[in-house]
Design a protein around this motif. Structure first.
Motif, PDB file in Angstrom:
ATOM      1  N   ARG A 341     -68.798  23.036  54.689  1.00 49.32           N
ATOM      2  CA  ARG A 341     -68.749  22.935  56.304  1.00 49.32           C
ATOM      3  C   ARG A 341     -67.595  23.670  56.731  1.00 49.32           C
ATOM      4  N   ARG A 342     -66.184  23.369  56.366  1.00 50.44           N
ATOM      5  CA  ARG A 342     -65.030  23.941  56.693  1.00 50.44           C
ATOM      6  C   ARG A 342     -65.007  25.282  56.204  1.00 50.44           C
ATOM      7  N   ILE A 343     -65.217  25.403  54.972  1.00 47.51           N
ATOM      8  CA  ILE A 343     -65.017  26.781  54.165  1.00 47.51           C
ATOM      9  C   ILE A 343     -66.508  27.357  53.814  1.00 47.51           C
ATOM     10  N   ALA A 344     -67.223  27.906  54.862  1.00 48.14           N
ATOM     11  CA  ALA A 344     -68.327  28.209  54.611  1.00 48.14           C
ATOM     12  C   ALA A 344     -68.564  29.595  53.546  1.00 48.14           C
ATOM     13  N   THR A 345     -69.788  29.430  52.870  1.00 45.46           N
ATOM     14  CA  THR A 345     -70.063  30.575  51.949  1.00 45.46           C
ATOM     15  C   THR A 345     -70.247  31.839  52.619  1.00 45.46           C
ATOM     16  N   PRO A 346     -69.314  32.960  52.481  1.00 47.65           N
ATOM     17  CA  PRO A 346     -69.637  34.260  53.289  1.00 47.65           C
ATOM     18  C   PRO A 346     -70.907  34.800  53.030  1.00 47.65           C
ATOM     19  N   SER A 347     -71.495  35.371  54.161  1.00 46.16           N
ATOM     20  CA  SER A 347     -72.832  36.027  53.669  1.00 46.16           C
ATOM     21  C   SER A 347     -72.736  37.170  52.827  1.00 46.16           C
ATOM     22  N   PRO A 348     -73.438  37.281  51.684  1.00 49.91           N
ATOM     23  CA  PRO A 348     -73.237  38.333  50.638  1.00 49.91           C
ATOM     24  C   PRO A 348     -73.721  39.650  51.308  1.00 49.91           C
ATOM     25  N   SER A 349     -72.834  40.710  50.953  1.00 52.96           N
ATOM     26  CA  SER A 349     -73.154  42.003  51.070  1.00 52.96           C
ATOM     27  C   SER A 349     -73.765  42.815  49.977  1.00 52.96           C
TER      28      SER A 349
END
Lengths: 618, 92
Positions: A341-349
């Motif tokens: 939650r604190r370090i979210a998975t970045p949305s993949p480009s």
């Protein structure tokens, strides 16, 4: 002024530390000896870490890959690997690179880090049990001499073994220097006058322990100093316990600084490390009195003398880390949720590399795995572009039971800016892959890892060739497959069907469990492809003779049939590189069995022998 | 690829393996590949029967022929490894 301070803060801090050291050297020659001891000890740690990396890096990697199954295994790996290498930072770096490459789960990474914390306490046992009791310098000198001879060898293993021996020699020498320094120091000074009792003492010495660990970037060095000081009576037992707790907090600062350049998984692991160590330290400070009683009880059972405070400190160090693990294990699922939650998975480009941009260190397994995954990322982008460029949709082909029918129904143009998509989704990734393999080729990776990287890079090159082939045939495909144009449409649908069949078969292969699929399956498609162009040529010739297609269209079709062949072969090259067996021996067998396309159906000897065997068996 | 080419390729692998390294290609490894190929052959045989008379039939038959060829080569490789290197060669 503020801007100046901000810009030069690192240089100013370094100047301050160096200035304080020089001042202290001027005041006390004994301090010089202690400081030199710490420096030699830290050099030894670095040497040991480098040596184990060269000597046992691949062993560690293989073991680590197996430590993904269960939490106890991950914990066990963390304890054992750190106890053997005496380097929790090496174990942490390998864990982060494996986690970043997706080879282990976050839970396994957390287990390893927790285990490494416990494993690092073995250092205190070694220093307290051997280092301060034996004349360790006598062992250091032969180790240094032998290690240096080995370090001059070209063979990487001999070089690594030399680094390990020299590292141990330097550690011993450092311990001896510090011991001598404190012994001499005790004659002139009595630091126990600075002892602080009660909660104030606990907090102040815990802060000192944390600060010393941050400055020296090693909790081992802090433990060495405190144990040696304790053995020579320069620090009180209670204050030494607080320093040990502080060292645990200080070590997380090093990890946090390292995580600054890590990807989100590395940051999660560093945060888990911080939470674990802070909670453990807090509980240890709160429960210091009962813990002390427990240490006394355990020490009595183990036969540790009542005045052997150095060994009792080692017991305490292990006990409170064990306590921390015991407290945190039930909270791991919650901890994982908190971290995610604190370090979210970045949305993949899809335009940017997903895997090779992570912090992978110089460990072969995560480097190869990351490139393999990135190749597949590029494959997906390239396959989608090829299909849409030829008026098909990849998802329709994947779901299709009859590819030829699906293709014949794909008559509408799909609006796609082919060149822009190529630059954005294919060329950018291809460039990143080339850059990655070039940068990794300078590392001293094992030969099989280097060969695998080249194979995967060649797979990426092949994908670009496939896209370019699609680009060449695109105009004619668009022209003849949008609407019905008679026999020529049927011919071009035939080409598109072949491309569609291959993408559908690769999707099917991808859906199989890893242990059931084989790159050799794609060899079948190579064999089929060997006869395809001749069939196309014959069919076009018949239609031309029957005047069902014009000579110009026949020429265009034959050119495009060649582009199709090139496209399919390139896709096969890339897919075979991706689906290659991970086991070295099995991969080598696959390569032996794969035949060049031209000779694919000429292996009469093998066919006859197989037929004979079959006849003999039946 | 002719049998001679296969033998040359195998010879190269053996010469690399024979440099005193740590991992071995064992007959069991070849058998693993043979097992996978057999499973694939059975799957394709069923598919050929199911697709009889359709447009897929030719493609599937070609694929089946290819798998049978690979199986023959794998069997040959197994024989070679068992005769030349009973203990198995070593990978570098």
């Amino acid at each position: 002024m503020k801007i100046f301070l901000r810009q030069h803060s690192t240089s100013l801090r370094l100047a301050l530390i160096l200035g304080l050291l020089v001042l202290a050297f001027a005041v006390s020659t004994d301090f010089q000896r202690i400081a030199a001891g710490v420096a030699v000890f830290l050099l030894g740690m670095m040497m040991l870490e480098g040596g184990f990396k060269a000597l046992g890096g691949s062993v560690l990697e293989r073991l680590l890959a197996r430590a993904t199954g269960t939490l106890p295994r991950a914990l066990g790996f963390g304890v054992a690997a750190t106890a053997i290498t005496q380097s929790s930072s090496l174990v942490s770096v390998i864990s982060i690179s494996f986690l970043s490459a997706g080879l282990i789960t976050l839970q396994a990474g957390i287990g390893i880090i927790f285990g490494a914390n416990l494993g690092t306490t073995t250092g205190a046992w070694l220093i307290a049990g051997v280092g301060v009791k034996v004349d360790i310098a006598t062992y250091a000198l032969p180790l240094l001499a032998l290690g240096t001879v080995l370090m001059f060898q070209r063979n990487p293993r001999s070089h690594g073994a030399g680094q390990v021996l020299t590292g141990i020699g330097l550690l011993f020498l450092g311990i001896a220097f510090i011991k001598d320094g404190f012994d001499a120091f005790s004659a002139g000074f009595d630091l126990t006058r600075l002892a602080l009792g009660g909660i104030v003492g606990l907090v102040v010495y815990a802060c000192l322990g944390a600060l010393a660990t941050v400055v020296m970037q090693s909790s081992h060095a802090t433990m060495l100093l405190v144990i040696t000081a304790l053995a020579s009576g320069q620090i009180g037992y209670d204050n030494a316990l607080a320093v040990a707790i502080g060292a645990n907090i200080g070590t997380t600062v090093t990890a946090l600084i390292g995580a600054g350049s890590a990807n989100y998984q590395g940051k999660r692991l560093a945060l888990a490390h911080l939470i674990f160590n802070t909670m453990t330290a807090f509980v240890a400070l709160v429960l210091i009195v009962p813990l002390r009683f427990a240490v006394d009880g355990i020490s009595d059972v183990l036969g540790i003398g009542a005045d052997d405070f150095a060994l009792r400190l080692a017991v305490f160090h292990t006990l409170f880390n064990l306590l921390g693990i015991g407290l945190m294990i039930p909270l791991i699922p919650r901890l994982i949720k908190l971290l995610e939650r604190r370090i979210a998975t970045p949305s993949p480009s899809i335009s940017r590399p997903h895997f090779i941009a992570a912090q992978l260190g110089d460990f072969p397994a995560p480097i190869v795995a990351a490139l393999q995954n990135e190749l597949w990322h590029l494959y997906r982008n390239a396959a989608a572009l090829i299909c849409e460029g030829l008026n098909m949709r990849l998802e329709d082909l994947r779901a299709s039971r009859d590819v030829a029918t699906t293709v014949s129904r794909s008559r509408e143009a799909i609006g796609v800016d082919f060149d822009a998509r190529y630059h954005d989704k294919v060329k950018s990734l291809h460039a990143a892959i080339l850059d990655f393999t070039a940068s990794k080729s300078s590392l001293a990776l094992p030969k099989d890892a280097q060969a695998r990287l080249q194979e995967l890079r060649d797979g990426a090159n092949a994908l670009v060739r496939a896209v370019k082939a699609a680009k060449h045939m695109r105009a004619n495909v668009q022209r003849f497959t949008q609407g019905e144009h008679g026999a020529i449409t049927s011919l071009y649908d035939g080409l598109r069907s072949e491309i569609g069949e291959l993408f559908a078969e690769i999707a099917q292969l991808e859906s199989l469990p890893a242990d059931q699929r084989s790159a050799l399956t794609l060899q079948e498609d190579r064999a089929v492809l060997g006869q395809t162009y001749a069939n196309h040529a014959q069919r076009a010739e018949r239609l031309l003779q029957a005047r069902q297609i014009s000579a110009g269209n026949a020429a265009s079709f034959l050119n495009d049939a060649r582009y199709t062949e090139e496209l399919l072969l390139s896709i096969l090259d890339a897919a075979q590189a991706y689906f290659r067996e991970p086991d070295r021996a099995l991969a080598e067998i696959e390569r032996i069995l794969e035949a060049p396309q031209d000779d694919a159906l000429q292996d009469k000897y093998a066919q006859d022998k197989y037929a004979q065997d079959k006849a003999g068996l039946s | 690829m002719s049998a001679d080419d296969l033998a040359k390729k195998l010879g190269k692998v053996f010469s690399r393996f024979g440099q005193g390294k740590d991992q071995k290609v064992k007959p069991a490894d070849v058998r693993k590949i043979i097992d996978k190929l057999c499973a694939r052959r059975d799957e394709l045989q069923d598919a050929v029967v199911a697709a009889a008379g359709t447009s897929k039939s030719v493609r599937l038959s070609q694929k089946l022929a290819s798998v049978e060829q690979l199986l023959a080569r794998a069997q040959w490789l197994l024989d070679e490894i068992q005769t030349q290197q009973p203990e198995g060669p070593t990978l570098d």
